[in-house]
Design a protein around this motif. Sequence first.
Motif, PDB file in Angstrom:
ATOM      1  N   GLY A 110      37.733  24.572  36.282  1.00 49.43           N
ATOM      2  CA  GLY A 110      37.735  25.508  37.338  1.00 49.43           C
ATOM      3  C   GLY A 110      38.983  25.361  38.242  1.00 49.43           C
ATOM      4  N   VAL A 111      39.587  24.112  38.134  1.00 48.85           N
ATOM      5  CA  VAL A 111      41.036  24.165  38.893  1.00 48.85           C
ATOM      6  C   VAL A 111      42.103  24.813  38.036  1.00 48.85           C
ATOM      7  CG1 VAL A 111      42.917  22.649  39.657  1.00 48.85           C
ATOM      8  CG2 VAL A 111      40.303  22.097  39.965  1.00 48.85           C
ATOM      9  N   VAL A 112      42.102  24.279  36.522  1.00 52.03           N
ATOM     10  CA  VAL A 112      42.973  24.878  35.559  1.00 52.03           C
ATOM     11  C   VAL A 112      42.996  26.533  35.786  1.00 52.03           C
ATOM     12  CG1 VAL A 112      43.481  25.066  33.185  1.00 52.03           C
ATOM     13  CG2 VAL A 112      42.760  22.936  34.279  1.00 52.03           C
ATOM     14  N   SER A 113      41.746  26.899  35.712  1.00 56.47           N
ATOM     15  CA  SER A 113      41.482  28.486  35.529  1.00 56.47           C
ATOM     16  C   SER A 113      42.233  29.190  36.749  1.00 56.47           C
ATOM     17  CB  SER A 113      40.116  28.783  35.816  1.00 56.47           C
ATOM     18  OG  SER A 113      39.444  28.610  36.982  1.00 56.47           O
ATOM     19  N   GLN A 114      42.406  28.413  38.200  1.00 56.01           N
ATOM     20  CA  GLN A 114      43.188  29.128  39.078  1.00 56.01           C
ATOM     21  C   GLN A 114      44.542  29.112  38.847  1.00 56.01           C
ATOM     22  OE1 GLN A 114      41.423  30.742  41.753  1.00 56.01           O
ATOM     23  NE2 GLN A 114      39.942  30.154  40.447  1.00 56.01           N
ATOM     24  N   ILE A 115      45.225  27.928  38.392  1.00 60.56           N
ATOM     25  CA  ILE A 115      46.691  27.986  37.703  1.00 60.56           C
ATOM     26  C   ILE A 115      46.830  28.903  36.760  1.00 60.56           C
ATOM     27  CG2 ILE A 115      48.318  26.280  36.967  1.00 60.56           C
ATOM     28  CD1 ILE A 115      46.816  24.185  38.369  1.00 60.56           C
ATOM     29  N   ALA A 116      45.999  28.887  35.537  1.00 57.31           N
ATOM     30  CA  ALA A 116      46.228  30.209  34.699  1.00 57.31           C
ATOM     31  C   ALA A 116      46.340  31.417  35.267  1.00 57.31           C
ATOM     32  CB  ALA A 116      45.340  29.799  33.612  1.00 57.31           C
ATOM     33  N   ASP A 117      45.236  31.933  36.153  1.00 57.17           N
ATOM     34  CA  ASP A 117      45.276  33.127  36.562  1.00 57.17           C
ATOM     35  C   ASP A 117      46.631  33.481  37.430  1.00 57.17           C
ATOM     36  OD1 ASP A 117      42.768  33.505  35.431  1.00 57.17           O
ATOM     37  OD2 ASP A 117      41.643  33.400  37.286  1.00 57.17           O
ATOM     38  N   GLY A 118      47.031  32.533  37.961  1.00 63.62           N
ATOM     39  CA  GLY A 118      48.343  32.815  38.776  1.00 63.62           C
ATOM     40  C   GLY A 118      49.431  32.936  38.220  1.00 63.62           C
ATOM     41  N   LEU A 119      49.614  31.954  36.780  1.00 62.94           N
ATOM     42  CA  LEU A 119      50.748  32.185  36.099  1.00 62.94           C
ATOM     43  C   LEU A 119      50.857  33.529  35.309  1.00 62.94           C
ATOM     44  CD1 LEU A 119      50.865  28.720  34.734  1.00 62.94           C
ATOM     45  CD2 LEU A 119      52.140  29.539  36.418  1.00 62.94           C
ATOM     46  N   ILE A 120      49.525  33.813  34.863  1.00 64.70           N
ATOM     47  CA  ILE A 120      49.314  35.306  34.148  1.00 64.70           C
ATOM     48  C   ILE A 120      49.707  36.264  35.199  1.00 64.70           C
ATOM     49  CG2 ILE A 120      47.738  36.669  33.200  1.00 64.70           C
ATOM     50  CD1 ILE A 120      46.216  34.083  32.191  1.00 64.70           C
ATOM     51  N   ALA A 121      49.298  36.293  36.517  1.00 64.92           N
ATOM     52  CA  ALA A 121      49.844  37.268  37.223  1.00 64.92           C
ATOM     53  C   ALA A 121      51.176  37.483  37.476  1.00 64.92           C
ATOM     54  CB  ALA A 121      48.992  37.174  38.548  1.00 64.92           C
ATOM     55  N   TRP A 122      51.946  36.236  37.712  1.00 68.38           N
ATOM     56  CA  TRP A 122      53.408  36.306  37.712  1.00 68.38           C
ATOM     57  C   TRP A 122      53.819  36.809  36.590  1.00 68.38           C
ATOM     58  CZ3 TRP A 122      53.133  30.779  40.448  1.00 68.38           C
ATOM     59  CH2 TRP A 122      53.383  30.920  41.944  1.00 68.38           C
ATOM     60  N   ALA A 123      53.579  36.402  35.262  1.00 70.56           N
ATOM     61  CA  ALA A 123      54.048  37.137  34.306  1.00 70.56           C
ATOM     62  C   ALA A 123      54.021  38.364  33.950  1.00 70.56           C
ATOM     63  CB  ALA A 123      53.606  36.179  32.936  1.00 70.56           C
ATOM     64  N   SER A 124      52.696  39.032  34.551  1.00 67.80           N
ATOM     65  CA  SER A 124      52.361  40.337  34.088  1.00 67.80           C
ATOM     66  C   SER A 124      53.261  41.317  35.151  1.00 67.80           C
ATOM     67  CB  SER A 124      50.832  40.642  34.735  1.00 67.80           C
ATOM     68  OG  SER A 124      50.152  40.007  33.779  1.00 67.80           O
ATOM     69  N   LYS A 125      53.616  40.642  36.512  1.00 70.49           N
ATOM     70  CA  LYS A 125      54.499  41.447  37.502  1.00 70.49           C
ATOM     71  C   LYS A 125      56.017  41.200  36.748  1.00 70.49           C
ATOM     72  CE  LYS A 125      55.624  41.514  42.285  1.00 70.49           C
ATOM     73  NZ  LYS A 125      55.391  40.962  43.649  1.00 70.49           N
ATOM     74  N   ALA A 126      56.291  39.937  36.574  1.00 75.16           N
ATOM     75  CA  ALA A 126      57.720  39.831  36.080  1.00 75.16           C
ATOM     76  C   ALA A 126      58.163  40.815  34.961  1.00 75.16           C
ATOM     77  CB  ALA A 126      58.172  38.214  36.012  1.00 75.16           C
ATOM     78  N   PHE A 127      57.119  41.052  34.027  1.00 73.20           N
ATOM     79  CA  PHE A 127      57.637  41.809  32.826  1.00 73.20           C
ATOM     80  C   PHE A 127      56.934  43.081  32.780  1.00 73.20           C
ATOM     81  CE2 PHE A 127      58.027  37.277  31.568  1.00 73.20           C
ATOM     82  CZ  PHE A 127      59.362  37.066  31.373  1.00 73.20           C
ATOM     83  N   ASP A 128      56.049  43.334  33.687  1.00 71.42           N
ATOM     84  CA  ASP A 128      55.714  44.899  33.955  1.00 71.42           C
ATOM     85  C   ASP A 128      54.670  45.113  32.616  1.00 71.42           C
ATOM     86  OD1 ASP A 128      54.880  47.392  34.653  1.00 71.42           O
ATOM     87  OD2 ASP A 128      56.616  48.199  33.866  1.00 71.42           O
ATOM     88  N   LEU A 129      53.833  43.982  32.614  1.00 76.96           N
ATOM     89  CA  LEU A 129      52.680  44.075  31.342  1.00 76.96           C
ATOM     90  C   LEU A 129      51.423  44.544  32.228  1.00 76.96           C
ATOM     91  CD1 LEU A 129      52.885  40.467  30.152  1.00 76.96           C
ATOM     92  CD2 LEU A 129      54.028  42.424  29.306  1.00 76.96           C
ATOM     93  N   LYS A 130      50.797  45.542  31.344  1.00 82.80           N
ATOM     94  CA  LYS A 130      49.548  46.386  31.485  1.00 82.80           C
ATOM     95  C   LYS A 130      48.229  45.635  30.991  1.00 82.80           C
ATOM     96  CE  LYS A 130      52.222  49.696  33.091  1.00 82.80           C
ATOM     97  NZ  LYS A 130      52.244  50.119  34.591  1.00 82.80           N
ATOM     98  N   THR A 131      47.597  45.345  31.960  1.00 78.07           N
ATOM     99  CA  THR A 131      46.378  44.412  31.438  1.00 78.07           C
ATOM    100  C   THR A 131      45.191  45.301  31.511  1.00 78.07           C
ATOM    101  OG1 THR A 131      47.572  42.616  32.585  1.00 78.07           O
ATOM    102  CG2 THR A 131      45.324  42.358  32.173  1.00 78.07           C
ATOM    103  N   ASP A 132      44.596  45.165  30.651  1.00 82.34           N
ATOM    104  CA  ASP A 132      43.231  45.702  30.354  1.00 82.34           C
ATOM    105  C   ASP A 132      42.169  45.087  31.367  1.00 82.34           C
ATOM    106  OD1 ASP A 132      41.275  47.964  29.226  1.00 82.34           O
ATOM    107  OD2 ASP A 132      40.577  46.088  28.364  1.00 82.34           O
ATOM    108  N   SER A 133      41.008  45.919  31.670  1.00 86.25           N
ATOM    109  CA  SER A 133      40.261  45.153  32.611  1.00 86.25           C
ATOM    110  C   SER A 133      39.382  44.253  31.961  1.00 86.25           C
ATOM    111  CB  SER A 133      39.212  46.396  33.229  1.00 86.25           C
ATOM    112  OG  SER A 133      38.725  47.263  32.269  1.00 86.25           O
TER     113      SER A 133
END
Length: 750
Positions: A228-251
């Motif tokens: 549960g703790v790890v998932s919060q870290i992973a979600d945040g890192l993924i969001a940063w990566a998506s924003k930095a590289f303009d990645l389009k994420t499917d729902s």
Amino acid sequence: MKEAVQGARGGGDAERGFFPRLGRWVAHHPWRVIGAWVVVAVAVVGFAPKLATTTDEASFLPSHYESVQALNLQQAAFPQAAAPAAMIVLERADNGALTAADSAGVSALATKLEAAHIPDITAFQAGQATPNGRLQTIGVQMPTDNDPQQKHQTDAVKALRTQLQADLAGSGLKGGITGSAAQTLDSQSSGNKAEALIGVATIGLILILLLIIFRSPVVALLPIITIGVVSQIADGLIAWASKAFDLKTDSSVTSMLIVVLFGVGTDYILFFMFRYRERLRAGDNPKEAVAGAVTRAGEAIVSAGGAVIVSFMALALSTLGLFRSLGPALAIAVAVTLVAGLTLIPSVVSLLGTRVFWPSKAWRTEPRGARFAAIGRSMGRHPARFAAVSGIIMAALAVAAFSFRPTFDLSSGSQGKGSESTVWQKNLQDAASAGATMPSQVMLKSTNGAKLTPGELDSYRGTLAAVPGVAQVSTPFPNETNTVALYSVTLNHDPSSSAAMDTVKGPLRTTAHHAAPAGTAAVVGGTTAIFVDIQSAVNHDYAVVFPVAAVIITLILGLVLRAVVAPLYLMASVGLGFGATLGATVLLFQNSGGNNGLIFMLPVIMYMFVVALGTDYNILMITRLREEARAGRNPREAAAEAVRHAGPTIAAAGLILAGSFASLMLAGQSTLTQMGFAISAGIAIAAFVMSMFFTPAITALVGHAAWWPGRADAVRPSGEARHGGGGGGGGGGGPEGTQEYGATQASVRR
């Protein structure tokens, strides 16, 4: 006596290497490790952006595809004439045919809605009644600028739905809203419900299965709390990566992340916990057991996780934005989970000691493991039978994979069948021409700056209307400078069907390009054209991503096993498992389920999980088999002992992971249902057919040649065999599989 036992274990060899050092540090400094994870979690959760998703298929394609070029040209030449973002579909409350008064009421309703000044809606335009006279539409225009995640549009649809139902009261009409913006809203709503349902089902399954395996609520809660703790870290890192590289994420990615984090994370916890329990039974104190478990399981966790990460990251080579974002997102999740499996989990277990198994005492004694021992003995005697039967099962299922047919409509597949946009879209399709719901667009553009003449436009329209598969072509609509003209082309078939795609890909685009008057050029766009280009991109990805990932994973296996032969047949077995999984999915959903085809990205998703996780279990089995060979057993005896000891770990991990992905089938969305079955079936085949039977049986038959050109199975000194034998899983058994086990246990008892 403890020193004597440690000496018998070859403690000197255990001092060397990265994993022994990591294990000792984590075991003796657990609070530092936990504190570091807490600090990172707070920082990431506090500062990371929100992970945003989209269902717009066009956003996944690069700009060189014709459908994207057509969309860009349309938006530039006709900024006020873009396709409606939403469509109000209306019919009589008594389901009868619309009268002239009803049509007048529809026009009045459009005027009334426009007077409501709903934010982010620019215009309402009443359309004509459908050919059967039962439905009439109102097109809803919305701005697209500065709305990359479509939030303004979905908010507008929410407000419009409320206003519409209020205005319909007492009018004798009923209706609903469909179209791209409404589909996005319903997809997001369905995705939120799916995430909650999948989360509950996944966590519940993990709790139940871990309680059964370890008989301890502490072990059962361990992955829930830590991941549960790890998932919060992973979600945040993924969001940063998506924003930095303009990645389009499917729902659908967010739902898959839940399963990947908890499913794969629990797998790595099992790899560690089985080894930890094994070391306790061998006489280690809890901190020594933690260090020993990290030493023994570390290589398996890292190599298995590395294979998964490589499979996911290979999607960065995809031409589709969907895959380019999905791969890194899941790779980040697995990487964070891998690090947690080597640091956070062992540190928590180091603090708890043997209390982690409370209230069970079963950890103290070695179970007889009769079932896996019997399977192992039988395989050791008859490896050819096991290889033949398991291979035939996978090959027979793989035959059905050749009839796979893809579908490309992500938006409808990511919603429940009862969503408002789906229901009214189907009503509109039933009442109008199949292609009328989403017409294709042909854009004719002057290439020399000259104005388009009426004669050219009319002649070109007649040529388009004669194309096979085209039902109707609208009157050309020129832009203000008369240099670009738009034709709305209605197809005979459902815009998302294979027949419509064949029309656009073949005769429509060919005719549009070749029949363009001198000094002009044409592009074909629209939803069907987007699907055609997605298919082209996927075919490219099959030819690039699959081989690259396979080669890299084979190299990883070669480095882990220090051999050439074994990695080759291991990857061949994984490929066979992939074919069997796709075949089983085709048989269930396409041949028996009545679907015209399966979601187009299914083979890629399956490839990632089946190849990567299948390699996980193969690594677990083959490294344990190597460990047994190093203890002095011949190939058949080593295979038998590997099944006996690694079998329970693979069975438990496979059951939990397959069950976790099966929870996707509860979402009520065809996309996630197909994904859930395919991935869970693939994991089950990888764990219970390929890794449990096929891989050890083939290794037993190949014998010492499996490790060519090296000698990875050569008998090692007792200390190296015990501490340097790799990270193979130790499910039901462990140290008694080595020659010195009896002497060590005797020393412990004395």
